[in-house]
Write a protein that holds these residues in place. Sequence first.
Motif, PDB file in Angstrom:
ATOM      1  N   VAL A  13       0.612  -1.064   0.398  1.00 27.49           N
ATOM      2  CA  VAL A  13      -0.118   0.265  -0.174  1.00 27.49           C
ATOM      3  C   VAL A  13       1.022   1.473  -0.007  1.00 27.49           C
ATOM      4  O   VAL A  13       1.625   1.736   0.599  1.00 27.49           O
ATOM      5  CB  VAL A  13      -0.601   0.315   0.864  1.00 27.49           C
ATOM      6  CG1 VAL A  13      -2.072   1.570   1.345  1.00 27.49           C
ATOM      7  CG2 VAL A  13      -1.864  -1.054   1.048  1.00 27.49           C
ATOM      8  N   LYS A  14       1.169   1.910  -1.321  1.00 31.19           N
ATOM      9  CA  LYS A  14       1.303   3.547  -0.653  1.00 31.19           C
ATOM     10  C   LYS A  14       0.494   4.866  -0.780  1.00 31.19           C
ATOM     11  O   LYS A  14      -0.515   4.655  -1.883  1.00 31.19           O
ATOM     12  CB  LYS A  14       1.947   3.210  -2.105  1.00 31.19           C
ATOM     13  CG  LYS A  14       3.217   2.714  -2.455  1.00 31.19           C
ATOM     14  CD  LYS A  14       4.324   2.837  -1.018  1.00 31.19           C
ATOM     15  CE  LYS A  14       5.555   1.298  -0.860  1.00 31.19           C
ATOM     16  NZ  LYS A  14       6.518   1.692   0.288  1.00 31.19           N
ATOM     17  N   PRO A  15       0.526   5.370  -0.171  1.00 28.29           N
ATOM     18  CA  PRO A  15      -0.303   6.292  -0.308  1.00 28.29           C
ATOM     19  C   PRO A  15      -0.956   7.555  -1.444  1.00 28.29           C
ATOM     20  O   PRO A  15      -1.612   7.830  -1.209  1.00 28.29           O
ATOM     21  CB  PRO A  15      -0.199   7.517   1.526  1.00 28.29           C
ATOM     22  CG  PRO A  15       1.301   7.066   1.714  1.00 28.29           C
ATOM     23  CD  PRO A  15       1.551   5.888   0.687  1.00 28.29           C
ATOM     24  N   GLU A  16       0.579   7.742  -2.040  1.00 30.34           N
ATOM     25  CA  GLU A  16       0.923   8.759  -2.469  1.00 30.34           C
ATOM     26  C   GLU A  16       1.125   8.112  -4.605  1.00 30.34           C
ATOM     27  O   GLU A  16       2.794   8.196  -3.699  1.00 30.34           O
ATOM     28  CB  GLU A  16       0.852  10.273  -2.553  1.00 30.34           C
ATOM     29  CG  GLU A  16       0.935  11.077  -3.277  1.00 30.34           C
ATOM     30  CD  GLU A  16       0.953  12.757  -3.170  1.00 30.34           C
ATOM     31  OE1 GLU A  16       1.162  13.365  -3.316  1.00 30.34           O
ATOM     32  OE2 GLU A  16       1.803  12.737  -1.668  1.00 30.34           O
ATOM     33  N   SER A  44      -3.808  11.657  -9.193  1.00 31.96           N
ATOM     34  CA  SER A  44      -3.317  11.675  -7.964  1.00 31.96           C
ATOM     35  C   SER A  44      -4.033  10.800  -7.137  1.00 31.96           C
ATOM     36  O   SER A  44      -5.041  11.115  -7.022  1.00 31.96           O
ATOM     37  CB  SER A  44      -2.502  12.780  -7.186  1.00 31.96           C
ATOM     38  OG  SER A  44      -1.822  13.649  -8.228  1.00 31.96           O
ATOM     39  N   GLY A  45      -3.606   9.916  -6.553  1.00 36.38           N
ATOM     40  CA  GLY A  45      -5.075   8.825  -5.416  1.00 36.38           C
ATOM     41  C   GLY A  45      -3.372   7.966  -4.469  1.00 36.38           C
ATOM     42  O   GLY A  45      -2.721   7.923  -4.308  1.00 36.38           O
ATOM     43  N   ARG A  46      -3.950   7.118  -4.079  1.00 35.85           N
ATOM     44  CA  ARG A  46      -3.635   5.703  -3.397  1.00 35.85           C
ATOM     45  C   ARG A  46      -3.278   4.154  -4.304  1.00 35.85           C
ATOM     46  O   ARG A  46      -4.352   4.420  -5.413  1.00 35.85           O
ATOM     47  CB  ARG A  46      -4.005   5.682  -2.292  1.00 35.85           C
ATOM     48  CG  ARG A  46      -4.183   4.324  -1.636  1.00 35.85           C
ATOM     49  CD  ARG A  46      -4.723   4.423   0.221  1.00 35.85           C
ATOM     50  NE  ARG A  46      -6.350   3.661  -0.592  1.00 35.85           N
ATOM     51  CZ  ARG A  46      -6.990   4.137   0.204  1.00 35.85           C
ATOM     52  NH1 ARG A  46      -7.315   4.520   1.573  1.00 35.85           N
ATOM     53  NH2 ARG A  46      -8.117   3.476  -0.219  1.00 35.85           N
ATOM     54  N   LYS A  48      -2.591   0.623  -3.813  1.00 38.51           N
ATOM     55  CA  LYS A  48      -2.730  -0.353  -3.975  1.00 38.51           C
ATOM     56  C   LYS A  48      -2.118  -2.265  -4.795  1.00 38.51           C
ATOM     57  O   LYS A  48      -2.983  -1.729  -5.694  1.00 38.51           O
ATOM     58  CB  LYS A  48      -4.221  -1.825  -3.220  1.00 38.51           C
ATOM     59  CG  LYS A  48      -4.878  -0.654  -2.055  1.00 38.51           C
ATOM     60  CD  LYS A  48      -5.482  -0.494  -0.762  1.00 38.51           C
ATOM     61  CE  LYS A  48      -6.826  -0.961  -1.512  1.00 38.51           C
ATOM     62  NZ  LYS A  48      -7.952  -1.245  -0.942  1.00 38.51           N
ATOM     63  N   GLU A  61      -6.699   4.011  -6.046  1.00 40.52           N
ATOM     64  CA  GLU A  61      -8.030   4.230  -5.507  1.00 40.52           C
ATOM     65  C   GLU A  61      -7.969   5.621  -5.102  1.00 40.52           C
ATOM     66  O   GLU A  61      -6.995   6.923  -4.909  1.00 40.52           O
ATOM     67  CB  GLU A  61      -7.873   3.294  -4.622  1.00 40.52           C
ATOM     68  CG  GLU A  61      -8.584   1.508  -4.615  1.00 40.52           C
ATOM     69  CD  GLU A  61      -9.245   0.884  -3.274  1.00 40.52           C
ATOM     70  OE1 GLU A  61      -9.868  -0.052  -3.394  1.00 40.52           O
ATOM     71  OE2 GLU A  61      -7.858   1.490  -2.100  1.00 40.52           O
ATOM     72  N   ASP A  62      -9.088   6.614  -4.395  1.00 43.59           N
ATOM     73  CA  ASP A  62      -8.988   7.536  -3.860  1.00 43.59           C
ATOM     74  C   ASP A  62      -8.177   7.679  -2.552  1.00 43.59           C
ATOM     75  O   ASP A  62      -9.341   6.704  -2.376  1.00 43.59           O
ATOM     76  CB  ASP A  62     -10.703   8.192  -4.218  1.00 43.59           C
ATOM     77  CG  ASP A  62     -10.464   9.633  -4.161  1.00 43.59           C
ATOM     78  OD1 ASP A  62     -10.686  10.175  -2.879  1.00 43.59           O
ATOM     79  OD2 ASP A  62     -10.769  10.665  -4.888  1.00 43.59           O
ATOM     80  N   LYS A  63      -8.431   8.871  -2.924  1.00 40.03           N
ATOM     81  CA  LYS A  63      -7.433   8.945  -1.083  1.00 40.03           C
ATOM     82  C   LYS A  63      -8.808   8.917   0.170  1.00 40.03           C
ATOM     83  O   LYS A  63      -8.330   8.267   0.924  1.00 40.03           O
ATOM     84  CB  LYS A  63      -6.685  10.015  -0.867  1.00 40.03           C
ATOM     85  CG  LYS A  63      -5.137   9.638  -1.188  1.00 40.03           C
ATOM     86  CD  LYS A  63      -4.330  11.753  -1.255  1.00 40.03           C
ATOM     87  CE  LYS A  63      -3.137  11.481  -2.182  1.00 40.03           C
ATOM     88  NZ  LYS A  63      -1.902  12.602  -1.935  1.00 40.03           N
ATOM     89  N   ASP A 120       9.383   4.442  -2.601  1.00 34.10           N
ATOM     90  CA  ASP A 120       8.344   3.369  -2.473  1.00 34.10           C
ATOM     91  C   ASP A 120       8.656   3.023  -3.944  1.00 34.10           C
ATOM     92  O   ASP A 120       7.706   1.787  -3.896  1.00 34.10           O
ATOM     93  CB  ASP A 120       7.311   4.354  -2.871  1.00 34.10           C
ATOM     94  CG  ASP A 120       6.607   5.435  -1.802  1.00 34.10           C
ATOM     95  OD1 ASP A 120       6.900   5.162  -0.187  1.00 34.10           O
ATOM     96  OD2 ASP A 120       6.823   6.397  -1.133  1.00 34.10           O
TER      97      ASP A 120
END
Length: 260
Positions: A13-16, A44-46, A48, A61-63, A120
């Motif tokens: 999982v990477k948040p950005e 820009s988003g997350r 997985k 996915e959307d943050k 990342d």
Amino acid sequence: MAEDNSYESMLCVKPEVHVYRIPPRATNRGYRAADWKLDEPAWSGRMKITAKGKMAFIKLEDKNTGELFAQAPVEQYPGCVVEAVTDSSRYFVIRIEDGNGEALSGRHAFIGLGFADRGDSFDFNVALQDHFKWVKQEGEFAKMEASQSAAPKLDLSFKEGQTIKISIGNIKKKEAGGAKPRPMGGGLLPPPPGVKAGGIIPPPGGQQMAPAAQTNAAALLDFGSPVPAPQPSSDMWGDFTSAGSNSSKDAVASGWVQFS
């Protein structure tokens, strides 16, 4: 090993992350991130990475809401679904497919995927490598189990009435008479440390033993009453007379003639 296709595991999982529109590839040398508008990401988003059975899925996915923006099903890595650019380690080109989950329409598109940090991008690469390394090992184990089950089993059990004989070598038989002769020592124990062989052990308490002759002489003497000193005789010839008288008696007793 049976696979549970209903179970979905989380690999990374990477948040950005950032998504870029990329131009068509002009040559077969590969994609270059310098040709993209890196300061103007399209989204820009997350991100997985999940796994379900042998398949891995890259999901964008959307943050805030978690709404799915795009996903890329990966059947093998490295492969055509995920491709690194030639001029940076932080950017990749992935092939996304239309649809949600297993209901994919078959339509696909290529987009650029970028990470703000090299750590990342490294985690992204390692997560895919580890998953497909596990898939390869599972396939090898399945082939091994299949070959072992197909091979005839070796029956090592004893048949009815079958016996075996075990021969154990290098064992000396005991002689008749059995016991070994014991050394003649008179039943004496070895001397304690610090005492020479043949010596006498001193009695406890540091007492010394007196010689036997002195002990017997001391027993015969009466130390309780003093012995009176002999008185001098007035007859100066008394000793000679007594000596002569004793010798005369001895001579007569022995049968010799006494001469006067």
